[in-house]
Design a protein around this motif. Structure first.
Motif, mmCIF file in Angstrom:
data_model
loop_
_atom_site.group_PDB
_atom_site.id
_atom_site.type_symbol
_atom_site.label_atom_id
_atom_site.label_comp_id
_atom_site.label_asym_id
_atom_site.label_seq_id
_atom_site.Cartn_x
_atom_site.Cartn_y
_atom_site.Cartn_z
ATOM 1 N N ASP A 1 0.852 -1.185 0.000
ATOM 2 C CA ASP A 1 0.000 0.000 0.000
ATOM 3 C C ASP A 1 0.892 1.240 0.000
ATOM 4 O OD1 ASP A 1 -3.020 0.898 1.008
ATOM 5 O OD2 ASP A 1 -1.413 2.281 1.587
ATOM 6 N N ARG B 1 0.820 3.882 1.433
ATOM 7 C CA ARG B 1 1.036 4.499 2.760
ATOM 8 C C ARG B 1 2.253 3.914 3.476
ATOM 9 N NH1 ARG B 1 -4.005 3.630 1.472
ATOM 10 N NH2 ARG B 1 -5.466 5.376 1.402
ATOM 11 N N GLU B 2 2.672 2.726 2.997
ATOM 12 C CA GLU B 2 3.832 2.064 3.625
ATOM 13 C C GLU B 2 5.162 2.554 3.053
ATOM 14 O OE1 GLU B 2 3.133 -1.930 2.366
ATOM 15 O OE2 GLU B 2 1.231 -2.043 3.442
#
Ligand code: NAP
Length: 260
Positions: A96, A98-99
């Motif tokens: 993802d 966001r990682e």
């Protein structure tokens, strides 16, 4: 069909396994001498020997990371004036966005955008002077149809695609072509990793994840790396000098479009 490549020299990057290896074999069968690269020296040397035995061409194995300056310098030292360059490297991790921090992005861009660009920069002028050059970039089906959990790949490879779209038109008059092959659902270690990721995410077995993946492929199966390697050899053929700046999927029809 004789592809007119006997005696030519090629650099095939990231070629100890999977698609790179298949491209190396596809070219070797046409009589092309090779420099092949990968990070793991033992596996690379086994592959080099397999290609030598199967085809009789000269194969030099250069172990190293093609996303680094040193890896590229060692490769170019072994073959400073190639007729053919097949750009390839491992794919970035699934996940993802966001990682991913800046380092994750820089690693993906180094590997899947800048490494091919710097190799092209090193060899393309010589190809133009010698009036023959074939450059094939192994990118991804994700360039045309973004893969949700592979944002690093979608982003970095599309950057490469934009750059080569312009350069391909600048060098074509010298019988130097730049095209990209977009793999999708070809059965290699990488696609097994993708299936494992999906299996974990959806809490299903790897077998079910593999079946799910092929259910979206009109050909109804995974592709064989050999099919990909032969497509690469075709793009490198002496007769392919008028095929310029393409992004050709090898994906069993999965990219659903009237004009692809
Ligand atoms: P693979 O089976 O994992 O093989 C990757 C090969 O690249 C290995 O020989 C590996 O050897 C070498 N390699 C990886 N990183 C390298 C680096 N930094 N420098 C030098 N060699 C490196 O992968 P594949 O399926 O052949 O995929 C090739 C490319 O196509 C990947 O970028 C992948 O993401 C992309 N792709 C594949 C598919 C598919 O259907 N298979 C679909 C879309 C995109 P070492 O590990 O020893 O270095």
């Amino acid at each position: 069909m004789d592809l007119g490549l006997r005696g030519r020299k090629a650099i095939v990057c990231a070629a100890s396994r999977g698609l790179g290896k298949a491209c190396a074999m596809g070219l070797a069968k046409e009589g092309v001498d090779l420099v092949v690269t990968a990070r793991t020296a033992t596996v690379l040397e086994e592959t080099a020997e397999e290609i030598r035995r199967a085809t009789g061409v000269k194969v030099i194995a250069v172990a190293g990371d093609i996303s680094t300056e040193e890896g590229r310098a060692a490769t170019l030292a072994a073959c400073p004036a190639p007729d053919i360059l097949v750009n390839n490297a491992g794919g970035p991790p699934h996940g993802d966005f966001r990682e991913w921090d800046r380092d994750a992005w820089i690693k993906a861009i180094d590997q899947n955008m800048l490494a091919p660009i710097f190799l092209i920069k090193a060899v393309v002028d010589g190809m133009c002077e010698r009036k023959f050059g074939r450059i094939v970039n192994i990118t991804s089906a994700g360039v045309k149809a973004p893969i949700p959990n592979l944002g690093l790949s979608n982003g970095a490879r599309t950057g490469l695609t934009g750059f080569v779209a312009g350069l391909a038109r600048q060098v074509a008059r010298h019988n130097v072509t730049i095209n990209s092959l977009l793999p999708g659902s070809i059965l290699t270690d990488r696609s097994m990793e993708g299936a494992a990721h999906r299996a974990r995410q959806a809490n299903i077995s790897i077998e079910d994840a593999l079946a799910e993946a092929t259910s979206a492929v009109p050909a109804g199966r995974y592709g064989d790396p050999k099919e990909f390697g032969d497509a690469c050899a075709f793009l490198c053929a002496a007769q392919s000098g008028f095929i310029v700046g393409h992004n050709m999927q090898v994906d069993g029809g999965r990219f659903n479009a009237t004009i692809a």
